[in-house]
Design a protein around this motif. Structure first.
Motif, PDB file in Angstrom:
ATOM      1  N   LEU A 279       0.825  -1.211   0.000  1.00 40.38           N
ATOM      2  CA  LEU A 279       0.000   0.000   0.000  1.00 40.38           C
ATOM      3  C   LEU A 279       0.856   1.255   0.000  1.00 40.38           C
ATOM      4  O   LEU A 279       1.910   1.320   0.630  1.00 40.38           O
ATOM      5  N   SER A 280       0.356   2.279  -0.707  1.00 38.54           N
ATOM      6  CA  SER A 280       0.922   3.629  -0.616  1.00 38.54           C
ATOM      7  C   SER A 280       0.290   4.324   0.578  1.00 38.54           C
ATOM      8  O   SER A 280      -0.645   3.803   1.183  1.00 38.54           O
ATOM      9  N   ALA A 281       0.759   5.530   0.845  1.00 38.11           N
ATOM     10  CA  ALA A 281       0.086   6.382   1.821  1.00 38.11           C
ATOM     11  C   ALA A 281      -1.241   6.841   1.216  1.00 38.11           C
ATOM     12  O   ALA A 281      -1.395   6.861  -0.001  1.00 38.11           O
ATOM     13  N   MET A 282      -2.217   7.201   2.062  1.00 38.60           N
ATOM     14  CA  MET A 282      -3.473   7.755   1.538  1.00 38.60           C
ATOM     15  C   MET A 282      -3.138   9.010   0.721  1.00 38.60           C
ATOM     16  O   MET A 282      -2.218   9.756   1.073  1.00 38.60           O
TER      17      MET A 282
ATOM     18  N   THR B 245      -1.224  12.503   1.560  1.00 34.46           N
ATOM     19  CA  THR B 245      -0.474  12.428   2.818  1.00 34.46           C
ATOM     20  C   THR B 245       1.016  12.694   2.611  1.00 34.46           C
ATOM     21  O   THR B 245       1.614  13.504   3.335  1.00 34.46           O
ATOM     22  N   THR B 246       1.622  12.037   1.614  1.00 33.35           N
ATOM     23  CA  THR B 246       3.067  12.258   1.416  1.00 33.35           C
ATOM     24  C   THR B 246       3.334  13.729   1.093  1.00 33.35           C
ATOM     25  O   THR B 246       4.300  14.305   1.594  1.00 33.35           O
ATOM     26  N   ASN B 247       2.446  14.351   0.310  1.00 30.67           N
ATOM     27  CA  ASN B 247       2.622  15.785   0.033  1.00 30.67           C
ATOM     28  C   ASN B 247       2.566  16.597   1.320  1.00 30.67           C
ATOM     29  O   ASN B 247       3.355  17.522   1.508  1.00 30.67           O
TER      30      ASN B 247
ATOM     31  N   GLY C 287       3.543   8.069   6.294  1.00 30.58           N
ATOM     32  CA  GLY C 287       2.315   7.912   5.508  1.00 30.58           C
ATOM     33  C   GLY C 287       2.002   6.447   5.225  1.00 30.58           C
ATOM     34  O   GLY C 287       0.862   5.990   5.408  1.00 30.58           O
ATOM     35  N   GLU C 288       3.004   5.703   4.786  1.00 33.25           N
ATOM     36  CA  GLU C 288       2.803   4.287   4.456  1.00 33.25           C
ATOM     37  C   GLU C 288       2.655   3.467   5.742  1.00 33.25           C
ATOM     38  O   GLU C 288       1.919   2.476   5.768  1.00 33.25           O
ATOM     39  N   LEU C 289       3.356   3.882   6.815  1.00 33.25           N
ATOM     40  CA  LEU C 289       3.211   3.151   8.083  1.00 33.25           C
ATOM     41  C   LEU C 289       1.771   3.268   8.571  1.00 33.25           C
ATOM     42  O   LEU C 289       1.177   2.300   9.059  1.00 33.25           O
TER      43      LEU C 289
ATOM     44  N   GLY D 232       4.603   0.256   0.778  1.00 31.33           N
ATOM     45  CA  GLY D 232       5.372   0.619  -0.407  1.00 31.33           C
ATOM     46  C   GLY D 232       6.333   1.722  -0.032  1.00 31.33           C
ATOM     47  O   GLY D 232       6.280   2.252   1.090  1.00 31.33           O
ATOM     48  N   TYR D 233       7.257   2.065  -0.953  1.00 34.92           N
ATOM     49  CA  TYR D 233       8.038   3.303  -0.892  1.00 34.92           C
ATOM     50  C   TYR D 233       9.159   3.306   0.151  1.00 34.92           C
ATOM     51  O   TYR D 233      10.245   3.757  -0.130  1.00 34.92           O
ATOM     52  N   ILE D 234       8.908   2.776   1.360  1.00 34.96           N
ATOM     53  CA  ILE D 234       9.900   2.972   2.419  1.00 34.96           C
ATOM     54  C   ILE D 234      10.894   1.810   2.491  1.00 34.96           C
ATOM     55  O   ILE D 234      10.598   0.688   2.120  1.00 34.96           O
TER      56      ILE D 234
ATOM     57  N   GLN E 117      12.140   6.903  -3.527  1.00 38.87           N
ATOM     58  CA  GLN E 117      11.758   8.082  -4.321  1.00 38.87           C
ATOM     59  C   GLN E 117      10.238   8.175  -4.480  1.00 38.87           C
ATOM     60  O   GLN E 117       9.550   7.173  -4.402  1.00 38.87           O
ATOM     61  N   ARG E 118       9.783   9.413  -4.747  1.00 35.63           N
ATOM     62  CA  ARG E 118       8.344   9.641  -4.883  1.00 35.63           C
ATOM     63  C   ARG E 118       7.766   8.703  -5.953  1.00 35.63           C
ATOM     64  O   ARG E 118       8.377   8.492  -6.993  1.00 35.63           O
ATOM     65  N   GLY E 119       6.601   8.159  -5.642  1.00 38.79           N
ATOM     66  CA  GLY E 119       5.982   7.205  -6.574  1.00 38.79           C
ATOM     67  C   GLY E 119       6.582   5.810  -6.474  1.00 38.79           C
ATOM     68  O   GLY E 119       6.236   4.917  -7.249  1.00 38.79           O
ATOM     69  N   GLY E 120       7.478   5.611  -5.497  1.00 42.42           N
ATOM     70  CA  GLY E 120       8.264   4.377  -5.448  1.00 42.42           C
ATOM     71  C   GLY E 120       7.549   3.129  -4.953  1.00 42.42           C
ATOM     72  O   GLY E 120       8.150   2.046  -4.931  1.00 42.42           O
ATOM     73  N   SER E 121       6.273   3.242  -4.578  1.00 45.21           N
ATOM     74  CA  SER E 121       5.554   2.029  -4.145  1.00 45.21           C
ATOM     75  C   SER E 121       5.460   0.999  -5.272  1.00 45.21           C
ATOM     76  O   SER E 121       5.431  -0.203  -5.024  1.00 45.21           O
ATOM     77  N   ASP E 122       5.406   1.481  -6.515  1.00 47.16           N
ATOM     78  CA  ASP E 122       5.393   0.554  -7.660  1.00 47.16           C
ATOM     79  C   ASP E 122       6.678  -0.284  -7.647  1.00 47.16           C
ATOM     80  O   ASP E 122       6.667  -1.475  -7.950  1.00 47.16           O
TER      81      ASP E 122
HETATM   82  N1  ASP Z   1       3.474   7.780  -1.032  1.00 47.26           N
HETATM   83  C1  ASP Z   1       4.615   7.953  -1.914  1.00 47.26           C
HETATM   84  C2  ASP Z   1       4.373   9.142  -2.830  1.00 47.26           C
HETATM   85  O1  ASP Z   1       3.348   9.783  -2.748  1.00 47.26           O
HETATM   86  C3  ASP Z   1       4.922   6.710  -2.694  1.00 47.26           C
HETATM   87  C4  ASP Z   1       3.854   6.248  -3.656  1.00 47.26           C
HETATM   88  O2  ASP Z   1       2.698   6.616  -3.549  1.00 47.26           O
HETATM   89  O3  ASP Z   1       4.212   5.449  -4.530  1.00 47.26           O
HETATM   90  O4  ASP Z   1       5.257   9.458  -3.593  1.00 47.26           O
END
Ligand code: ASP
Ligand code: ADP
Ligand code: MG
Length: 437
Positions: A33-36, A39-41, A117-119, A179-181, A193-198
């Motif tokens: 899962l990503s953060a909601m 949230t990361t922003n 956020g992911e936690l 994800g991400y962390i 990095q941002r978007g890194g949950s993929d």
């Molecule tokens: N939460 C992180 C972001 O917003 C990672 C992700 O969503 O993939 O960048």
């Protein structure tokens, strides 16, 4: 076993989390899962205030965010017992963020803040599944996801630690993970990095030799053009790993550019699916090529092109090496290259050392720089022996000034450099000539 990753919007509200739960319950898969969403922003904004030594500014956002989560919790759980449990757990994360408002704030603390956020989202989902009576287990990413001294993921470590955790909890109905962390080579909390949950999803998929990696998001798969700029785009049903990698790298935000390689190396299909419309077929990314078709277009922003013109290049050997060495010395990757007998043009997206690079290049010739450019990338079966595709692409852009064209580097793409101001027009023209005719 499959790996399913749900992005920010897919877990962006209590209702969305309930919808995700319906999709995942019943299969013993690993769910990333990503953060909601948002949230990361907000965590980035909090960090910004803390860098600027403004704890009041940070506290204001922290309080707002905490309040929002209180609302999510009230809506998500139906029993008081679980509302209470969730509030207690989530409070520990916010308390942790608040500790940073009192002390020195550096890159290290920022990464800890960004990890919350992911936690939080995974803790919430895990508790929700437990409330539903599912034996859900949290796999803490900070215990298995690690990068090495070059900031690259360490696949052996990931595989070892993950298998230990899976063995320890082998009776679980389902596994939830962040994800991400990750942790870096020094054991500090870091991220991909941002978007890194993929990327997390594909690294986990590779580590467990998953049957499939599914990236669930807010759109029904990879579209044939960027839906943020072009109307009437449509989903592409099938992509080769290389095509997907090119599209992701050149701006198709639906996929993080790093996430294709681990899947490709292990030949694990990646499926892009829509949480809002789960029955839609989405896109399957695999080792297969669909012959004779142009598939999709994407665009990468903030590109700078540099042209070096020199009489000395004529019939000389070693000229290109010297030019490329300068970019290497400044750790600046080159995206596109085009050459003529008397010059070479390249593009970069990292402008950090632009001035020094230009200074050094002046030793070899006359240097011209064009800023605010975009690379438009057309992807499909572009093997050189197929005729007509390059012509159609160029024809589509006949009204738009094109600064560079690159073709023949792979069997899958043509890249063109245009002004940022022409991006939307170029994307639209390509859609109407290539897909809507
Ligand atoms: N939460 C992180 C972001 O917003 C990672 C992700 O969503 O993939 O960048
Ligand atoms: P998530 O939060 O689930 O990771 P992202 O916002 O990172 O989702 O990615 C999904 C978004 O990518 C879509 O909402 C869409 O606006 C954007 N996007 C850009 N290019 C494409 C494309 N070619 N196909 C599909 N979506 C795209
Ligand atoms: Mg994303």
């Amino acid at each position: 076993m499959k790996v399913l990753k749900f992005g920010g919007t897919s877990v962006g509200s209590a209702q969305r989390m309930k919808d995700v739960a319906k999709l995942i319950v019943g299969n013993r898969d690993i769910v990333v899962l990503s953060a909601m969403s948002g949230t990361t922003n907000s965590l980035v904004e909090i960090s910004d205030y803390l860098y600027k030594k403004n704890p009041d500014g940070a506290n204001e956002i922290i309080n707002k965010l905490a309040q929002k989560y209180d609302g999510h919790i009230d809506e998500l759980y139906s029993t008081n017992e679980y509302k209470q449990k969730a509030k207690e757990q989530i409070k520990t994360y916010f308390d942790h963020i608040r500790t940073f408002t009192k002390d020195l704030f550096t890159l290290f603390e920022e990464k800890v803040v960004l990890a919350q956020g992911e936690l939080i989202s995974t803790a919430m989902m895990n508790l929700y599944l437990q409330e539903l009576g599912v034996n859900s287990v949290l796999l803490p990413a900070l215990e298995y996801m690690r990068t090495d001294k070059n900031a690259e993921p360490d696949p052996l470590y990931i595989k070892e630690q993950l298998s230990k955790l899976l063995e320890e909890y082998k009776d679980a109905d389902i596994y939830i993970t962040q994800g991400y962390i990750c942790r870096n080579a020094y054991g500090e909390i870091d991220n991909l990095q941002r978007g890194g949950s993929d990327y997390t999803a594909s690294l986990v998929g590779a580590a467990i030799h998953a049957e499939e990696i599914q990236i669930w998001t807010d759109i029904d798969g990879m579209h044939n053009n960027d839906p943020r700029y072009v109307d009437n785009t449509s989903p592409v049903r099938q992509l080769h790993f290389e095509e997907a990698a090119e599209l992701a790298y050149f701006g198709a935000k639906i996929l993080h550019p790093t996430c294709i390689l681990p899947a490709k190396l292990n030949n694990i299909p990646v499926r892009l699916l829509n949480t809002i419309q789960p029955e839609a077929p989405g896109t399957i990314i695999s080792n297969e090529t669909e012959k004779g078709k142009i598939k999709a277009v994407a665009a990468k922003d903030n590109i700078t092109s540099i042209k070096i013109k020199s009489g000395r290049m004529l019939l000389a050997t070693g000229f290109l090496r010297k030019v490329f060495e300068i970019f290497e010395n400044y750790q600046t990757p080159i995206d596109m290259v085009t050459t003529s007998e008397v010059g070479v043009s390249v593009t970069i997206d990292n402008r950090k050392h632009l001035e020094e690079i230009v200074d050094d290049l002046k030793k070899f010739g006359t240097v011209t720089v064009d800023e605010e450019m975009v690379i438009v990338c057309v992807v499909g079966d572009l093997e050189w022996e197929n005729i007509g595709f390059e012509a159609r692409i160029i024809h589509a852009l006949k009204e738009i000034p094109v600064r560079m064209i690159s073709y023949g580097g792979s069997n899958y793409n043509v890249s063109l450099l245009v002004k940022s101001a022409d991006k939307k027009r170029a994307l639209q023209a390509l859609s109407s000539h290539l897909f809507n005719d």
